[in-house]
Design a protein around this motif. Structure first.
Motif, PDB file in Angstrom:
ATOM      1  N   HIS A  23       2.061   3.684 -13.331  1.00  0.00           N
ATOM      2  CA  HIS A  23       1.605   4.950 -12.761  1.00  0.00           C
ATOM      3  C   HIS A  23       0.084   5.023 -12.680  1.00  0.00           C
ATOM      4  CE1 HIS A  23       5.622   6.295 -12.439  1.00  0.00           C
ATOM      5  NE2 HIS A  23       5.836   6.419 -13.737  1.00  0.00           N
ATOM      6  N   ALA A  56      -5.346  10.374 -12.668  1.00  0.00           N
ATOM      7  CA  ALA A  56      -5.495  10.707 -11.257  1.00  0.00           C
ATOM      8  C   ALA A  56      -6.785  11.472 -10.993  1.00  0.00           C
ATOM      9  CB  ALA A  56      -4.285  11.520 -10.790  1.00  0.00           C
ATOM     10  N   ARG A 113      -4.484   3.520  -6.584  1.00  0.00           N
ATOM     11  CA  ARG A 113      -4.242   3.193  -5.180  1.00  0.00           C
ATOM     12  C   ARG A 113      -4.336   4.435  -4.293  1.00  0.00           C
ATOM     13  NH1 ARG A 113       0.595  -0.934  -6.587  1.00  0.00           N
ATOM     14  NH2 ARG A 113      -0.407  -2.895  -5.987  1.00  0.00           N
ATOM     15  N   VAL A 114      -3.772   5.539  -4.779  1.00  0.00           N
ATOM     16  CA  VAL A 114      -3.831   6.778  -3.993  1.00  0.00           C
ATOM     17  C   VAL A 114      -5.282   7.182  -3.744  1.00  0.00           C
ATOM     18  CG1 VAL A 114      -3.369   9.266  -4.100  1.00  0.00           C
ATOM     19  CG2 VAL A 114      -1.555   7.631  -4.640  1.00  0.00           C
ATOM     20  N   GLU A 133      -0.642   3.342  -9.432  1.00  0.00           N
ATOM     21  CA  GLU A 133      -0.351   4.264  -8.342  1.00  0.00           C
ATOM     22  C   GLU A 133      -1.487   5.264  -8.146  1.00  0.00           C
ATOM     23  OE1 GLU A 133       3.139   7.487  -7.110  1.00  0.00           O
ATOM     24  OE2 GLU A 133       3.203   6.470  -9.045  1.00  0.00           O
ATOM     25  N   ALA A 134      -1.990   5.840  -9.246  1.00  0.00           N
ATOM     26  CA  ALA A 134      -3.062   6.830  -9.134  1.00  0.00           C
ATOM     27  C   ALA A 134      -4.324   6.218  -8.537  1.00  0.00           C
ATOM     28  CB  ALA A 134      -3.360   7.428 -10.506  1.00  0.00           C
ATOM     29  N   ARG A 183      -9.876  10.172  -8.661  1.00  0.00           N
ATOM     30  CA  ARG A 183     -10.357  10.938  -7.512  1.00  0.00           C
ATOM     31  C   ARG A 183     -11.871  11.133  -7.565  1.00  0.00           C
ATOM     32  NH1 ARG A 183      -7.115  15.228  -7.930  1.00  0.00           N
ATOM     33  NH2 ARG A 183      -8.596  16.870  -8.391  1.00  0.00           N
ATOM     34  N   ASP A 211       0.855  -1.179   0.000  1.00  0.00           N
ATOM     35  CA  ASP A 211       0.000   0.000   0.000  1.00  0.00           C
ATOM     36  C   ASP A 211       0.893   1.231   0.000  1.00  0.00           C
ATOM     37  OD1 ASP A 211      -2.715   1.135   2.164  1.00  0.00           O
ATOM     38  OD2 ASP A 211      -1.712   2.073   0.463  1.00  0.00           O
ATOM     39  N   HIS A 212       0.841   2.029  -1.088  1.00  0.00           N
ATOM     40  CA  HIS A 212       1.731   3.176  -1.203  1.00  0.00           C
ATOM     41  C   HIS A 212       1.422   4.259  -0.180  1.00  0.00           C
ATOM     42  CE1 HIS A 212       3.583   2.467  -5.416  1.00  0.00           C
ATOM     43  NE2 HIS A 212       3.316   1.342  -4.805  1.00  0.00           N
ATOM     44  N   GLY A 213       0.286   4.182   0.479  1.00  0.00           N
ATOM     45  CA  GLY A 213      -0.005   5.159   1.503  1.00  0.00           C
ATOM     46  C   GLY A 213       0.500   4.726   2.872  1.00  0.00           C
ATOM     47  N   ARG A 255     -12.676   5.028  -1.327  1.00  0.00           N
ATOM     48  CA  ARG A 255     -11.732   4.189  -0.589  1.00  0.00           C
ATOM     49  C   ARG A 255     -12.325   2.798  -0.369  1.00  0.00           C
ATOM     50  NH1 ARG A 255      -7.083   4.879   1.082  1.00  0.00           N
ATOM     51  NH2 ARG A 255      -7.211   7.084   0.479  1.00  0.00           N
TER      52      ARG A 255
END
Length: 479
Positions: A205, A183, A211-212, A208-209, A187, A5-7, A192
């Motif tokens: 990437h 991204a 997951r964020v 990543e976007a 959003r 988890d990148h966070g 979540r």
């Protein structure tokens, strides 16, 4: 924890074990092989800076090795500057300072092929001069442009119409490149804990976007030979009803696959039935190399989909202009949400791109010739030097997805660094450290750079069982 988890600030022993995968394949001493693999995970961004590593006791228990092996590996990482160990806080990932960087292994320096990209197209400087001459007409307002200048939105819509997809300018939002578009969509569309379908291998990437934004990624296989695993994709849509699915159906990065028209129809119909928004990444869509009698239309021509495009691949990565094509209600939501992340796209760059889009067909013709030459040089060179490898010759895109025949991609990438060549290891394109048997090799570079890369790969492959520390611990961005 099934993936990193990148966070998060800590990676568990189990999650790190998944990312380490076949680290034992090296014939180097165990502690060096383990340190090298962790180092590569840091360099490729799979272990973000600031991540706390598992304790020596937990990791040795999970990997089934002695604590001495793990302790020596962590010590080697501290010595190379990739880990800080603080009493009470454990071992934390970092990047060395530039002052501590060793000299490149080759006199010519590092050749960075982590980016599948082209040099700037001809005519950009002249277009910039013309755009600067028109800028005065736009100086009367604030310049904060969150939807895009009408002249560019219309030019983008015209490109879609010429490709067979009826589009109006008010369906376009101009963004700061394709990554910003992904991204922004994530959003707006992802909550979540929501699931998001992605391709495996796929664009890191985009992972990543998503997951964020809080998404849990559900990978669907894509292969060079068979394309998308349609039964698995349909089953996943039916069982999970994910809010979004991210697909790259044209010259897929990294496999080069293109989704047939009839499959596009079936996928969009299944997604619509589950309320899934299909995000279609078209950044490779116009980079055809071989002429064909009939190519599929843009995916949104076959059903409801949101399209992403940019000029980063076709014109130049230095022009940070991308876009989203969507229905009008979603366009309104995107514009309202945008201010949380940025305040608009630069006006001058929009005018430059508007100047260039009218001549894009000529640019693409020149790009196809350049890529055909590069592809044939890379494919022939790899097939000759490595007859045991499976080297596809894709019909478009910027790279070939090479099958190595053994799970040694990370090991080979480390060895290549010692020869002055930076490449993205296969697992960079996976969700949980898979694809150790694959390597993405771009063919978008010039003859001299290509020949240097082939020579470095030959030298690296010859010593792949004796991998040592990489020549330069610079964090590479994969494009």
């Amino acid at each position: 924890m099934s993936n990193l988890d990148h966070g998060a600030t800590t990676v568990s022993s189990r999650a790190l074990g998944v990312l380490l995968d076949s680290w034992r394949a090296s014939s180097a001493p165990g502690y060096l092989a383990l340190a090298d693999r962790i180092r590569l995970l840091v360099l490729d961004g799979r272990l973000p800076v600031g991540t706390r590593l598992p304790s020596e006791r937990d990791l040795c228990a999970h990997l089934g090795v002695s604590r001495t092996t793990v302790a020596a590996a962590y010590a080697a990482l501290r010595d190379s500057g990739h880990v800080d160990s603080v009493r009470g806080s454990g071992s934390v990932v970092r990047l060395p300072t530039r002052a501590s960087l060793p000299r490149p292994a080759t006199a010519e320096g590092l050749l960075d092929l982590t980016k599948a990209a082209l040099p700037a197209a001809d005519g950009i400087a002249e277009a910039a001069q013309r755009a600067a001459g028109r800028l005065g007409a736009y100086l009367g307002d604030s310049g904060y442009d969150q939807i895009g200048r009408p002249v560019l939105r219309e030019a983008i819509a015209e490109r879609y119409r010429r490709r067979g997809l009826e589009t109006s300018a008010d369906q376009i939002v101009v963004t700061l490149g394709a990554q910003h578009a992904i991204a922004l969509l994530a959003r707006v569309l992802v909550g979540r804990g929501d699931r998001a379908v992605v391709e495996a291998p796929g664009y890191p990437h985009a992972f990543e976007a998503l997951r964020v934004a809080g998404a849990r990624l559900v990978p669907i296989s894509v292969t060079v030979a068979d394309g998308w695993d349609e039964p698995a994709l349909m089953q996943t849509l039916r069982r999970t009803s994910p809010p979004v699915a991210y697909l790259m159906p044209d010259f897929h990065n990294p496999t080069g696959a293109t989704m047939p028209a009839d499959q596009r129809v079936r996928v969009l119909e299944a997604a619509a039935a589950e309320g899934t928004v299909v995000i279609v990444d078209e950044t490779m869509g116009e980079l055809a190399i071989d002429p064909v009698l009939e190519r599929p239309l843009p995916m949104a021509a076959y059903g409801r989909a949101v399209s992403i495009g940019s000029v980063g691949k076709s014109l130049w990565g230095g022009l940070r202009i991308g876009w989203i094509r969507a229905d009008r209600p979603l366009v309104d939501r995107l514009v309202r949400a945008r201010s949380a992340g940025d305040l608009g796209t630069p006006v001058l760059e929009q005018l430059v791109v508007a100047e260039l889009l009218g001549d894009l067909d000529r640019v693409l013709e020149a790009r196809a010739a350049h890529l055909r030459r590069g592809r044939d040089r890379v494919v022939t060179g790899l097939r000759t030097a490595f007859p045991s490898w499976d080297v596809p010759s894709p019909a478009g895109g910027l790279s070939t997805w090479v099958g190595l025949g053994a799970p040694v991609s990370s090991q080979l990438t480390l060895a290549a660094r010692r020869e002055g060549l930076l490449l993205a290891a296969g697992p960079v394109f996976g969700v949980d450290g898979a694809f150790e048997r694959f390597l993405r090799v771009p063919f978008s570079y010039g003859d001299d750079e290509t020949d240097r890369a082939l020579a470095a790969l030959r030298a690296a492959w010859a010593g792949v069982d004796g991998v040592q520390a990489p020549a330069s611990p610079l964090l590479a961005e994969v494009v």
